[in-house]
Design a protein around this motif. Structure first.
Motif, PDB file in Angstrom:
ATOM      1  N   LEU A 158       0.844  -1.197   0.000  1.00  0.00           N
ATOM      2  CA  LEU A 158       0.000   0.000   0.000  1.00  0.00           C
ATOM      3  C   LEU A 158       0.877   1.244   0.000  1.00  0.00           C
ATOM      4  O   LEU A 158       1.752   1.392   0.846  1.00  0.00           O
ATOM      5  CB  LEU A 158      -0.907  -0.009   1.240  1.00  0.00           C
ATOM      6  CG  LEU A 158      -1.875   1.161   1.373  1.00  0.00           C
ATOM      7  CD1 LEU A 158      -2.893   1.170   0.229  1.00  0.00           C
ATOM      8  CD2 LEU A 158      -2.592   1.093   2.710  1.00  0.00           C
ATOM      9  N   LEU A 159       0.672   2.120  -0.989  1.00  0.00           N
ATOM     10  CA  LEU A 159       1.455   3.350  -1.095  1.00  0.00           C
ATOM     11  C   LEU A 159       0.738   4.540  -0.470  1.00  0.00           C
ATOM     12  O   LEU A 159       1.344   5.364   0.195  1.00  0.00           O
ATOM     13  CB  LEU A 159       1.776   3.651  -2.568  1.00  0.00           C
ATOM     14  CG  LEU A 159       2.582   2.586  -3.313  1.00  0.00           C
ATOM     15  CD1 LEU A 159       2.732   2.960  -4.777  1.00  0.00           C
ATOM     16  CD2 LEU A 159       3.940   2.377  -2.668  1.00  0.00           C
ATOM     17  N   SER A 160      -0.588   4.628  -0.727  1.00  0.00           N
ATOM     18  CA  SER A 160      -1.359   5.738  -0.154  1.00  0.00           C
ATOM     19  C   SER A 160      -2.844   5.431  -0.210  1.00  0.00           C
ATOM     20  O   SER A 160      -3.278   4.546  -0.951  1.00  0.00           O
ATOM     21  CB  SER A 160      -1.068   7.042  -0.900  1.00  0.00           C
ATOM     22  OG  SER A 160      -1.558   6.977  -2.223  1.00  0.00           O
ATOM     23  N   LYS A 161      -3.607   6.191   0.594  1.00  0.00           N
ATOM     24  CA  LYS A 161      -5.073   6.088   0.590  1.00  0.00           C
ATOM     25  C   LYS A 161      -5.624   7.485   0.365  1.00  0.00           C
ATOM     26  O   LYS A 161      -5.011   8.466   0.770  1.00  0.00           O
ATOM     27  CB  LYS A 161      -5.604   5.586   1.940  1.00  0.00           C
ATOM     28  CG  LYS A 161      -5.311   4.135   2.220  1.00  0.00           C
ATOM     29  CD  LYS A 161      -5.934   3.739   3.552  1.00  0.00           C
ATOM     30  CE  LYS A 161      -5.828   2.242   3.734  1.00  0.00           C
ATOM     31  NZ  LYS A 161      -6.848   1.739   4.623  1.00  0.00           N
ATOM     32  N   GLY A 162      -6.786   7.537  -0.271  1.00  0.00           N
ATOM     33  CA  GLY A 162      -7.432   8.818  -0.472  1.00  0.00           C
ATOM     34  C   GLY A 162      -8.940   8.668  -0.447  1.00  0.00           C
ATOM     35  O   GLY A 162      -9.468   7.553  -0.487  1.00  0.00           O
ATOM     36  N   GLU A 163      -9.614   9.803  -0.355  1.00  0.00           N
ATOM     37  CA  GLU A 163     -11.076   9.805  -0.434  1.00  0.00           C
ATOM     38  C   GLU A 163     -11.519  11.143  -0.993  1.00  0.00           C
ATOM     39  O   GLU A 163     -10.990  12.190  -0.610  1.00  0.00           O
ATOM     40  CB  GLU A 163     -11.706   9.567   0.946  1.00  0.00           C
ATOM     41  CG  GLU A 163     -13.211   9.433   0.857  1.00  0.00           C
ATOM     42  CD  GLU A 163     -13.866   8.998   2.156  1.00  0.00           C
ATOM     43  OE1 GLU A 163     -15.048   9.314   2.328  1.00  0.00           O
ATOM     44  OE2 GLU A 163     -13.201   8.362   2.993  1.00  0.00           O
ATOM     45  N   LYS A 164     -12.465  11.066  -1.924  1.00  0.00           N
ATOM     46  CA  LYS A 164     -13.030  12.285  -2.492  1.00  0.00           C
ATOM     47  C   LYS A 164     -14.470  11.991  -2.889  1.00  0.00           C
ATOM     48  O   LYS A 164     -14.743  10.964  -3.508  1.00  0.00           O
ATOM     49  CB  LYS A 164     -12.220  12.725  -3.717  1.00  0.00           C
ATOM     50  CG  LYS A 164     -12.676  14.044  -4.296  1.00  0.00           C
ATOM     51  CD  LYS A 164     -11.801  14.461  -5.458  1.00  0.00           C
ATOM     52  CE  LYS A 164     -12.361  15.725  -6.091  1.00  0.00           C
ATOM     53  NZ  LYS A 164     -11.675  16.043  -7.337  1.00  0.00           N
ATOM     54  N   ASP A 165     -15.379  12.871  -2.545  1.00  0.00           N
ATOM     55  CA  ASP A 165     -16.808  12.706  -2.853  1.00  0.00           C
ATOM     56  C   ASP A 165     -17.311  11.327  -2.437  1.00  0.00           C
ATOM     57  O   ASP A 165     -17.995  10.633  -3.189  1.00  0.00           O
ATOM     58  CB  ASP A 165     -17.073  12.936  -4.350  1.00  0.00           C
ATOM     59  CG  ASP A 165     -16.661  14.327  -4.792  1.00  0.00           C
ATOM     60  OD1 ASP A 165     -16.758  15.265  -3.971  1.00  0.00           O
ATOM     61  OD2 ASP A 165     -16.228  14.480  -5.946  1.00  0.00           O
ATOM     62  N   GLN A 166     -16.950  10.923  -1.226  1.00  0.00           N
ATOM     63  CA  GLN A 166     -17.366   9.646  -0.632  1.00  0.00           C
ATOM     64  C   GLN A 166     -16.885   8.417  -1.410  1.00  0.00           C
ATOM     65  O   GLN A 166     -17.459   7.342  -1.297  1.00  0.00           O
ATOM     66  CB  GLN A 166     -18.887   9.609  -0.441  1.00  0.00           C
ATOM     67  CG  GLN A 166     -19.365  10.700   0.506  1.00  0.00           C
ATOM     68  CD  GLN A 166     -20.867  10.753   0.645  1.00  0.00           C
ATOM     69  OE1 GLN A 166     -21.603  10.324  -0.229  1.00  0.00           O
ATOM     70  NE2 GLN A 166     -21.319  11.299   1.754  1.00  0.00           N
ATOM     71  N   VAL A 167     -15.829   8.565  -2.196  1.00  0.00           N
ATOM     72  CA  VAL A 167     -15.207   7.432  -2.877  1.00  0.00           C
ATOM     73  C   VAL A 167     -13.823   7.229  -2.262  1.00  0.00           C
ATOM     74  O   VAL A 167     -12.972   8.105  -2.347  1.00  0.00           O
ATOM     75  CB  VAL A 167     -15.076   7.685  -4.403  1.00  0.00           C
ATOM     76  CG1 VAL A 167     -14.340   6.530  -5.079  1.00  0.00           C
ATOM     77  CG2 VAL A 167     -16.438   7.894  -5.030  1.00  0.00           C
ATOM     78  N   SER A 168     -13.645   6.079  -1.609  1.00  0.00           N
ATOM     79  CA  SER A 168     -12.341   5.738  -1.036  1.00  0.00           C
ATOM     80  C   SER A 168     -11.528   5.004  -2.085  1.00  0.00           C
ATOM     81  O   SER A 168     -12.067   4.191  -2.839  1.00  0.00           O
ATOM     82  CB  SER A 168     -12.523   4.817   0.178  1.00  0.00           C
ATOM     83  OG  SER A 168     -13.215   5.494   1.191  1.00  0.00           O
ATOM     84  N   TYR A 169     -10.241   5.294  -2.123  1.00  0.00           N
ATOM     85  CA  TYR A 169      -9.378   4.604  -3.073  1.00  0.00           C
ATOM     86  C   TYR A 169      -7.994   4.427  -2.477  1.00  0.00           C
ATOM     87  O   TYR A 169      -7.645   5.069  -1.487  1.00  0.00           O
ATOM     88  CB  TYR A 169      -9.308   5.343  -4.415  1.00  0.00           C
ATOM     89  CG  TYR A 169      -8.794   6.761  -4.335  1.00  0.00           C
ATOM     90  CD1 TYR A 169      -7.437   7.037  -4.472  1.00  0.00           C
ATOM     91  CD2 TYR A 169      -9.665   7.826  -4.126  1.00  0.00           C
ATOM     92  CE1 TYR A 169      -6.963   8.332  -4.398  1.00  0.00           C
ATOM     93  CE2 TYR A 169      -9.195   9.129  -4.050  1.00  0.00           C
ATOM     94  CZ  TYR A 169      -7.845   9.370  -4.185  1.00  0.00           C
ATOM     95  OH  TYR A 169      -7.379  10.649  -4.105  1.00  0.00           O
ATOM     96  N   GLU A 170      -7.232   3.506  -3.069  1.00  0.00           N
ATOM     97  CA  GLU A 170      -5.870   3.239  -2.643  1.00  0.00           C
ATOM     98  C   GLU A 170      -4.940   3.271  -3.845  1.00  0.00           C
ATOM     99  O   GLU A 170      -5.363   2.984  -4.965  1.00  0.00           O
ATOM    100  CB  GLU A 170      -5.766   1.847  -1.997  1.00  0.00           C
ATOM    101  CG  GLU A 170      -6.541   1.703  -0.713  1.00  0.00           C
ATOM    102  CD  GLU A 170      -6.416   0.318  -0.095  1.00  0.00           C
ATOM    103  OE1 GLU A 170      -6.802   0.201   1.082  1.00  0.00           O
ATOM    104  OE2 GLU A 170      -5.949  -0.633  -0.767  1.00  0.00           O
ATOM    105  N   GLU A 171      -3.692   3.607  -3.581  1.00  0.00           N
ATOM    106  CA  GLU A 171      -2.638   3.458  -4.576  1.00  0.00           C
ATOM    107  C   GLU A 171      -1.758   2.317  -4.068  1.00  0.00           C
ATOM    108  O   GLU A 171      -1.325   2.328  -2.916  1.00  0.00           O
ATOM    109  CB  GLU A 171      -1.824   4.748  -4.705  1.00  0.00           C
ATOM    110  CG  GLU A 171      -0.753   4.667  -5.773  1.00  0.00           C
ATOM    111  CD  GLU A 171       0.043   5.969  -5.902  1.00  0.00           C
ATOM    112  OE1 GLU A 171       1.006   5.979  -6.687  1.00  0.00           O
ATOM    113  OE2 GLU A 171      -0.268   6.953  -5.209  1.00  0.00           O
TER     114      GLU A 171
END
Length: 189
Positions: free
Chosen positions: A20-33
């Motif tokens: 796992l490199l990073s996590k993010g969230e925008k407009d209630q969408v969680s995502y990972e890199e």
């Protein structure tokens, strides 16, 4: 057939190794890199069939292969996810072409058994960095298209990733009714 069923129900499932490199969230969408390991994969390409039908057919072929339909008659155990490369058309729907693949279990990476089904190819692949978003349920084409659009919106225009294909991933056997895990992966450029 019995080997395939026993393999998918009773064996432990080996996950595709990643960092796992990073996590993010925008407009209630969680995502990972994530940075995913390369390795050897069993893959089957299907053309001229709708996504849901082709992906199911490809997954069954691969389950038979890891369940013992190979030159050594070995049940290898299961890996997850089953990954379906989808090719979006101009309107966002999928072209009638998919590649269904499965990472070969670690203990067979060096010398994978040969498939008895000639449509299955063993491929060596490089590692890749991906953007991923997760969702539940029994995933169909419409779900993958919808979550791909959400991931695209969440990443915005700054993220550089391949637009000509993306990966639709399922982690669970068909007989698991609850707590299912599916993911859409965009491959970083």
């Amino acid at each position: 057939m019995l080997g395939m069923v026993k393999n998918s129900l009773l064996s432990t499932v080996e996950a595709w190794p990643y960092r796992l490199l990073s996590k993010g969230e925008k407009d209630q969408v969680s995502y990972e890199e994530r940075e995913c390991e390369g390795g050897k994969f069993a893959a089957v390409e299907l053309v001229g069939k709708p996504f849901d039908e082709a992906s199911k057919e490809g997954a069954v072929k691969l389950l038979k292969y890891v369940g013992g339909s190979n030159d050594k008659g070995l049940g290898m155990g299961m890996t997850a996810p089953v990954s379906i490369t989808a090719f979006p058309a101009e309107d966002g729907s999928f072209q009638q072409k998919v590649k269904v693949s499965l990472r070969i279990p670690s203990q067979f990476q060096a010398n994978p058994p040969c498939p008895t089904d000639e449509s299955i190819k063993i491929e060596a692949r490089e590692g890749m960095t991906i953007y991923s978003t997760q969702f539940g349920g029994y995933a169909k084409e419409a779900d993958y298209v919808s979550y791909a659009a959400k991931l695209k919106a969440a990443l915005g225009s700054d993220a550089a990733y391949r637009k000509d294909f993306y990966l639709c991933n399922g982690y669970d056997p068909p007989m698991k009714p609850y707590g299912r895990r599916n993911e859409v992966w965009f491959v970083k450029e």
